[in-house]
Design a protein around this motif. Structure first.
Motif, PDB file in Angstrom:
ATOM      1  N   ALA A  41     -15.730 -23.913  30.233  1.00  0.00           N
ATOM      2  CA  ALA A  41     -15.434 -25.307  30.564  1.00  0.00           C
ATOM      3  C   ALA A  41     -16.716 -26.122  30.713  1.00  0.00           C
ATOM      4  O   ALA A  41     -16.779 -27.277  30.281  1.00  0.00           O
ATOM      5  CB  ALA A  41     -14.608 -25.377  31.840  1.00  0.00           C
ATOM      6  N   ALA A  42     -17.742 -25.528  31.312  1.00  0.00           N
ATOM      7  CA  ALA A  42     -19.015 -26.231  31.448  1.00  0.00           C
ATOM      8  C   ALA A  42     -19.651 -26.487  30.084  1.00  0.00           C
ATOM      9  O   ALA A  42     -20.209 -27.562  29.839  1.00  0.00           O
ATOM     10  CB  ALA A  42     -19.966 -25.424  32.328  1.00  0.00           C
ATOM     11  N   LEU A  43     -19.559 -25.517  29.205  1.00  0.00           N
ATOM     12  CA  LEU A  43     -20.093 -25.710  27.859  1.00  0.00           C
ATOM     13  C   LEU A  43     -19.310 -26.767  27.092  1.00  0.00           C
ATOM     14  O   LEU A  43     -19.886 -27.560  26.351  1.00  0.00           O
ATOM     15  CB  LEU A  43     -20.079 -24.382  27.092  1.00  0.00           C
ATOM     16  CG  LEU A  43     -21.113 -23.354  27.522  1.00  0.00           C
ATOM     17  CD1 LEU A  43     -20.859 -22.023  26.843  1.00  0.00           C
ATOM     18  CD2 LEU A  43     -22.510 -23.850  27.221  1.00  0.00           C
ATOM     19  N   ARG A  44     -17.982 -26.786  27.279  1.00  0.00           N
ATOM     20  CA  ARG A  44     -17.162 -27.795  26.605  1.00  0.00           C
ATOM     21  C   ARG A  44     -17.460 -29.195  27.110  1.00  0.00           C
ATOM     22  O   ARG A  44     -17.306 -30.166  26.380  1.00  0.00           O
ATOM     23  CB  ARG A  44     -15.677 -27.475  26.782  1.00  0.00           C
ATOM     24  CG  ARG A  44     -15.145 -26.508  25.775  1.00  0.00           C
ATOM     25  CD  ARG A  44     -13.625 -26.491  25.753  1.00  0.00           C
ATOM     26  NE  ARG A  44     -13.038 -26.256  27.055  1.00  0.00           N
ATOM     27  CZ  ARG A  44     -12.696 -25.066  27.533  1.00  0.00           C
ATOM     28  NH1 ARG A  44     -12.897 -23.991  26.801  1.00  0.00           N
ATOM     29  NH2 ARG A  44     -12.151 -24.940  28.715  1.00  0.00           N
ATOM     30  N   SER A  45     -17.880 -29.318  28.353  1.00  0.00           N
ATOM     31  CA  SER A  45     -18.190 -30.650  28.875  1.00  0.00           C
ATOM     32  C   SER A  45     -19.490 -31.202  28.296  1.00  0.00           C
ATOM     33  O   SER A  45     -19.683 -32.407  28.246  1.00  0.00           O
ATOM     34  CB  SER A  45     -18.272 -30.612  30.403  1.00  0.00           C
ATOM     35  OG  SER A  45     -19.426 -29.917  30.824  1.00  0.00           O
ATOM     36  N   VAL A  46     -20.380 -30.316  27.859  1.00  0.00           N
ATOM     37  CA  VAL A  46     -21.657 -30.749  27.295  1.00  0.00           C
ATOM     38  C   VAL A  46     -21.579 -30.857  25.773  1.00  0.00           C
ATOM     39  O   VAL A  46     -22.062 -31.820  25.192  1.00  0.00           O
ATOM     40  CB  VAL A  46     -22.784 -29.777  27.704  1.00  0.00           C
ATOM     41  CG1 VAL A  46     -24.084 -30.140  27.023  1.00  0.00           C
ATOM     42  CG2 VAL A  46     -22.945 -29.756  29.205  1.00  0.00           C
ATOM     43  N   TYR A  47     -20.965 -29.851  25.133  1.00  0.00           N
ATOM     44  CA  TYR A  47     -20.897 -29.799  23.678  1.00  0.00           C
ATOM     45  C   TYR A  47     -19.467 -30.049  23.212  1.00  0.00           C
ATOM     46  O   TYR A  47     -18.535 -30.032  23.999  1.00  0.00           O
ATOM     47  CB  TYR A  47     -21.375 -28.437  23.166  1.00  0.00           C
ATOM     48  CG  TYR A  47     -22.778 -28.114  23.606  1.00  0.00           C
ATOM     49  CD1 TYR A  47     -23.876 -28.740  23.029  1.00  0.00           C
ATOM     50  CD2 TYR A  47     -23.007 -27.176  24.602  1.00  0.00           C
ATOM     51  CE1 TYR A  47     -25.161 -28.447  23.435  1.00  0.00           C
ATOM     52  CE2 TYR A  47     -24.303 -26.877  25.013  1.00  0.00           C
ATOM     53  CZ  TYR A  47     -25.366 -27.513  24.428  1.00  0.00           C
ATOM     54  OH  TYR A  47     -26.631 -27.226  24.834  1.00  0.00           O
ATOM     55  N   ALA A  48     -19.308 -30.240  21.938  1.00  0.00           N
ATOM     56  CA  ALA A  48     -17.971 -30.463  21.378  1.00  0.00           C
ATOM     57  C   ALA A  48     -17.150 -29.174  21.434  1.00  0.00           C
ATOM     58  O   ALA A  48     -17.692 -28.069  21.336  1.00  0.00           O
ATOM     59  CB  ALA A  48     -18.089 -30.930  19.935  1.00  0.00           C
ATOM     60  N   THR A  49     -15.863 -29.317  21.601  1.00  0.00           N
ATOM     61  CA  THR A  49     -14.977 -28.159  21.698  1.00  0.00           C
ATOM     62  C   THR A  49     -15.030 -27.327  20.430  1.00  0.00           C
ATOM     63  O   THR A  49     -15.013 -26.090  20.493  1.00  0.00           O
ATOM     64  CB  THR A  49     -13.534 -28.625  21.969  1.00  0.00           C
ATOM     65  OG1 THR A  49     -13.528 -29.430  23.146  1.00  0.00           O
ATOM     66  CG2 THR A  49     -12.600 -27.457  22.171  1.00  0.00           C
ATOM     67  N   GLU A  50     -15.100 -27.966  19.279  1.00  0.00           N
ATOM     68  CA  GLU A  50     -15.142 -27.236  18.017  1.00  0.00           C
ATOM     69  C   GLU A  50     -16.399 -26.375  17.918  1.00  0.00           C
ATOM     70  O   GLU A  50     -16.364 -25.256  17.409  1.00  0.00           O
ATOM     71  CB  GLU A  50     -15.089 -28.204  16.828  1.00  0.00           C
ATOM     72  CG  GLU A  50     -13.808 -29.003  16.731  1.00  0.00           C
ATOM     73  CD  GLU A  50     -13.800 -30.230  17.625  1.00  0.00           C
ATOM     74  OE1 GLU A  50     -14.888 -30.690  18.041  1.00  0.00           O
ATOM     75  OE2 GLU A  50     -12.690 -30.701  17.931  1.00  0.00           O
ATOM     76  N   LYS A  51     -17.510 -26.900  18.419  1.00  0.00           N
ATOM     77  CA  LYS A  51     -18.762 -26.152  18.373  1.00  0.00           C
ATOM     78  C   LYS A  51     -18.688 -24.927  19.286  1.00  0.00           C
ATOM     79  O   LYS A  51     -19.142 -23.845  18.923  1.00  0.00           O
ATOM     80  CB  LYS A  51     -19.928 -27.049  18.787  1.00  0.00           C
ATOM     81  CG  LYS A  51     -21.265 -26.370  18.690  1.00  0.00           C
ATOM     82  CD  LYS A  51     -22.400 -27.312  18.972  1.00  0.00           C
ATOM     83  CE  LYS A  51     -23.709 -26.566  18.803  1.00  0.00           C
ATOM     84  NZ  LYS A  51     -24.854 -27.426  18.876  1.00  0.00           N
TER      85      LYS A  51
END
Length: 68
Positions: A41-51
């Motif tokens: 979730a933390a990564l999704r908040s910074v980067y795009a979900t597809e990435k």
């Protein structure tokens, strides 16, 4: 979620013949899933979900959590 638990966090061990031991192992895997989902979730908040879905594998995150 259950596929990640079964494959990456090894919550289903064939050698556990005792129901209490199998239930304990499953509960430990459920607890370990919380940091895994928090990191994703933390990564999704910074980067795009597809990435995140394309480049971050749950196996390596689970392996890092198990190592710590």
């Amino acid at each position: 979620m259950f596929q990640v638990l079964r494959e990456n966090l090894c919550c289903q061990i064939n050698t556990l013949g005792y129901p209490k031991a199998a239930l304990f192992t499953f509960c430990i895997a459920l607890v370990a899933y919380n940091p895994l989902s928090a990191v994703r979730a933390a990564l999704r908040s910074v980067y795009a979900t597809e990435k995140i879905e394309a480049e971050i594998f749950s196996y390596y995150l689970a392996d890092e959590i198990k190592a710590t």
